[in-house]
Write a protein that holds these residues in place. Structure first.
Motif, PDB file in Angstrom:
ATOM      1  N   GLU A  64      -4.510   6.634  -8.697  1.00  0.00           N
ATOM      2  CA  GLU A  64      -3.251   7.381  -8.673  1.00  0.00           C
ATOM      3  C   GLU A  64      -3.110   8.250  -9.917  1.00  0.00           C
ATOM      4  OE1 GLU A  64       0.225   4.992  -7.494  1.00  0.00           O
ATOM      5  OE2 GLU A  64      -1.227   3.592  -6.655  1.00  0.00           O
ATOM      6  N   LYS A  65      -3.508   7.716 -11.065  1.00  0.00           N
ATOM      7  CA  LYS A  65      -3.432   8.456 -12.329  1.00  0.00           C
ATOM      8  C   LYS A  65      -4.297   9.720 -12.266  1.00  0.00           C
ATOM      9  CE  LYS A  65      -4.528   7.786 -17.243  1.00  0.00           C
ATOM     10  NZ  LYS A  65      -3.292   8.208 -17.873  1.00  0.00           N
ATOM     11  N   ARG A  66      -5.459   9.614 -11.651  1.00  0.00           N
ATOM     12  CA  ARG A  66      -6.371  10.765 -11.556  1.00  0.00           C
ATOM     13  C   ARG A  66      -5.835  11.839 -10.621  1.00  0.00           C
ATOM     14  NH1 ARG A  66     -12.394   9.459 -12.634  1.00  0.00           N
ATOM     15  NH2 ARG A  66     -12.399  11.690 -12.259  1.00  0.00           N
ATOM     16  N   ILE A  67      -5.158  11.427  -9.562  1.00  0.00           N
ATOM     17  CA  ILE A  67      -4.675  12.378  -8.550  1.00  0.00           C
ATOM     18  C   ILE A  67      -3.345  13.017  -8.956  1.00  0.00           C
ATOM     19  CG2 ILE A  67      -3.793  12.524  -6.185  1.00  0.00           C
ATOM     20  CD1 ILE A  67      -5.907  10.423  -5.423  1.00  0.00           C
ATOM     21  N   ALA A  68      -2.483  12.259  -9.577  1.00  0.00           N
ATOM     22  CA  ALA A  68      -1.123  12.722  -9.878  1.00  0.00           C
ATOM     23  C   ALA A  68      -1.107  13.816 -10.934  1.00  0.00           C
ATOM     24  CB  ALA A  68      -0.267  11.554 -10.338  1.00  0.00           C
ATOM     25  N   SER A  78       0.827  -1.202   0.000  1.00  0.00           N
ATOM     26  CA  SER A  78       0.000   0.000   0.000  1.00  0.00           C
ATOM     27  C   SER A  78       0.862   1.252   0.000  1.00  0.00           C
ATOM     28  CB  SER A  78      -0.927   0.009   1.222  1.00  0.00           C
ATOM     29  OG  SER A  78      -0.166   0.070   2.416  1.00  0.00           O
ATOM     30  N   MET A  79       0.244   2.322  -0.450  1.00  0.00           N
ATOM     31  CA  MET A  79       0.843   3.658  -0.391  1.00  0.00           C
ATOM     32  C   MET A  79      -0.277   4.673  -0.519  1.00  0.00           C
ATOM     33  SD  MET A  79       2.640   4.192  -4.114  1.00  0.00           S
ATOM     34  CE  MET A  79       2.608   5.954  -4.150  1.00  0.00           C
ATOM     35  N   THR A  80      -0.008   5.890  -0.154  1.00  0.00           N
ATOM     36  CA  THR A  80      -0.991   6.953  -0.266  1.00  0.00           C
ATOM     37  C   THR A  80      -0.945   7.514  -1.687  1.00  0.00           C
ATOM     38  OG1 THR A  80      -0.571   7.464   2.049  1.00  0.00           O
ATOM     39  CG2 THR A  80      -1.724   9.151   0.757  1.00  0.00           C
ATOM     40  N   PRO A  81      -2.099   7.555  -2.387  1.00  0.00           N
ATOM     41  CA  PRO A  81      -2.090   8.009  -3.792  1.00  0.00           C
ATOM     42  C   PRO A  81      -1.511   9.414  -3.995  1.00  0.00           C
ATOM     43  CG  PRO A  81      -4.179   6.974  -3.270  1.00  0.00           C
ATOM     44  CD  PRO A  81      -3.419   7.091  -1.977  1.00  0.00           C
ATOM     45  N   GLN A  82      -1.675  10.296  -3.023  1.00  0.00           N
ATOM     46  CA  GLN A  82      -1.157  11.663  -3.160  1.00  0.00           C
ATOM     47  C   GLN A  82       0.369  11.720  -3.138  1.00  0.00           C
ATOM     48  OE1 GLN A  82      -3.502  10.649  -1.070  1.00  0.00           O
ATOM     49  NE2 GLN A  82      -5.294  11.952  -1.276  1.00  0.00           N
ATOM     50  N   THR A  83       1.006  10.604  -2.864  1.00  0.00           N
ATOM     51  CA  THR A  83       2.467  10.559  -2.786  1.00  0.00           C
ATOM     52  C   THR A  83       3.125  11.009  -4.081  1.00  0.00           C
ATOM     53  OG1 THR A  83       2.359   8.799  -1.156  1.00  0.00           O
ATOM     54  CG2 THR A  83       4.431   9.046  -2.326  1.00  0.00           C
ATOM     55  N   TRP A  84       2.517  10.676  -5.227  1.00  0.00           N
ATOM     56  CA  TRP A  84       3.099  11.087  -6.516  1.00  0.00           C
ATOM     57  C   TRP A  84       3.347  12.597  -6.529  1.00  0.00           C
ATOM     58  CZ3 TRP A  84       4.771   8.144 -10.528  1.00  0.00           C
ATOM     59  CH2 TRP A  84       4.390   6.805 -10.556  1.00  0.00           C
ATOM     60  N   ASN A  85       2.369  13.382  -6.080  1.00  0.00           N
ATOM     61  CA  ASN A  85       2.513  14.838  -6.102  1.00  0.00           C
ATOM     62  C   ASN A  85       3.547  15.314  -5.086  1.00  0.00           C
ATOM     63  OD1 ASN A  85       0.575  14.982  -8.112  1.00  0.00           O
ATOM     64  ND2 ASN A  85      -1.094  15.201  -6.638  1.00  0.00           N
ATOM     65  N   LYS A  86       3.626  14.646  -3.954  1.00  0.00           N
ATOM     66  CA  LYS A  86       4.607  15.008  -2.926  1.00  0.00           C
ATOM     67  C   LYS A  86       6.029  14.754  -3.445  1.00  0.00           C
ATOM     68  CE  LYS A  86       4.850  14.527   2.080  1.00  0.00           C
ATOM     69  NZ  LYS A  86       4.341  13.800   3.243  1.00  0.00           N
ATOM     70  N   VAL A  87       6.221  13.618  -4.118  1.00  0.00           N
ATOM     71  CA  VAL A  87       7.530  13.299  -4.701  1.00  0.00           C
ATOM     72  C   VAL A  87       7.884  14.342  -5.758  1.00  0.00           C
ATOM     73  CG1 VAL A  87       8.770  11.657  -6.175  1.00  0.00           C
ATOM     74  CG2 VAL A  87       7.457  10.838  -4.228  1.00  0.00           C
ATOM     75  N   GLN A  88       6.927  14.678  -6.600  1.00  0.00           N
ATOM     76  CA  GLN A  88       7.176  15.643  -7.675  1.00  0.00           C
ATOM     77  C   GLN A  88       7.537  17.013  -7.100  1.00  0.00           C
ATOM     78  OE1 GLN A  88       7.674  14.456 -10.420  1.00  0.00           O
ATOM     79  NE2 GLN A  88       7.851  16.244 -11.702  1.00  0.00           N
ATOM     80  N   LYS A  89       6.834  17.404  -6.066  1.00  0.00           N
ATOM     81  CA  LYS A  89       7.081  18.721  -5.465  1.00  0.00           C
ATOM     82  C   LYS A  89       8.473  18.796  -4.840  1.00  0.00           C
ATOM     83  CE  LYS A  89       5.047  22.087  -2.365  1.00  0.00           C
ATOM     84  NZ  LYS A  89       3.946  22.418  -1.480  1.00  0.00           N
ATOM     85  N   LYS A  90       8.883  17.724  -4.147  1.00  0.00           N
ATOM     86  CA  LYS A  90      10.182  17.751  -3.461  1.00  0.00           C
ATOM     87  C   LYS A  90      11.352  17.495  -4.404  1.00  0.00           C
ATOM     88  CE  LYS A  90      12.967  16.163   0.299  1.00  0.00           C
ATOM     89  NZ  LYS A  90      13.069  15.626   1.599  1.00  0.00           N
TER      90      LYS A  90
END
Length: 138
Positions: free
Chosen positions: A108-112, A73-85
């Motif tokens: 994940e595709k919808r959120i990222a 498992s992972m939190t779907p919003q993680t993609w954006n957090k990784v991109q931001k950092k």
């Protein structure tokens, strides 16, 4: 299919083994295979991304393949957090081996904010990543 059991294993790569999964680094992209039952949290992601940045450099532009051979498992919003950092992943592919993984990848595709392609095989993901114009693979 695990990367190490695939036809692509012969490609030049570097393997990084971590307690929570394996990562395979190529010239313009990297693959992750997270271990069964792990909650791939922000601390683990930062640890892995620190290795990615050390290997490729902070200004790299990379493709990323999440080869989901195990259930985790992972939190779907993680993609954006990784991109931001880190801001080094131009696109990602998620290889889903069952319906639940495919549905999670769809979320994940919808959120990222990063382009994400859902794939049904590792070969589909690698072919797509290798042909991204953003990575200048020519």
């Amino acid at each position: 299919m695990r990367f190490e059991n695939s036809e692509f294993f012969k490609l030049k790569h570097y393997k990084l083994e971590m307690p929570f999964g394996n990562f395979y680094f190529f010239e313009t992209f990297f693959i992750s295979e997270i271990n069964e039952g792990i909650h791939f949290d922000w601390k683990m992601i930062q640890e892995a991304m620190d290795y990615v940045v050390a290997f490729y450099g902070a200004d790299a532009k990379l493709g990323y393949i999440s080869n989901r051979v195990n259930s985790y498992s992972m939190t779907p919003q993680t993609w954006n957090k990784v991109q931001k950092k880190y801001n080094i992943i131009v696109a990602g592919a998620i290889v889903a081996y069952n319906k639940m993984n495919y549905l999670n990848a769809s979320l994940e595709k919808r959120i990222a904010k990063t382009t994400i392609k859902r794939c049904l095989s590792l070969s589909e993901a690698i072919e797509w990543i290798q042909n991204l114009k953003e990575l200048d693979n020519k």
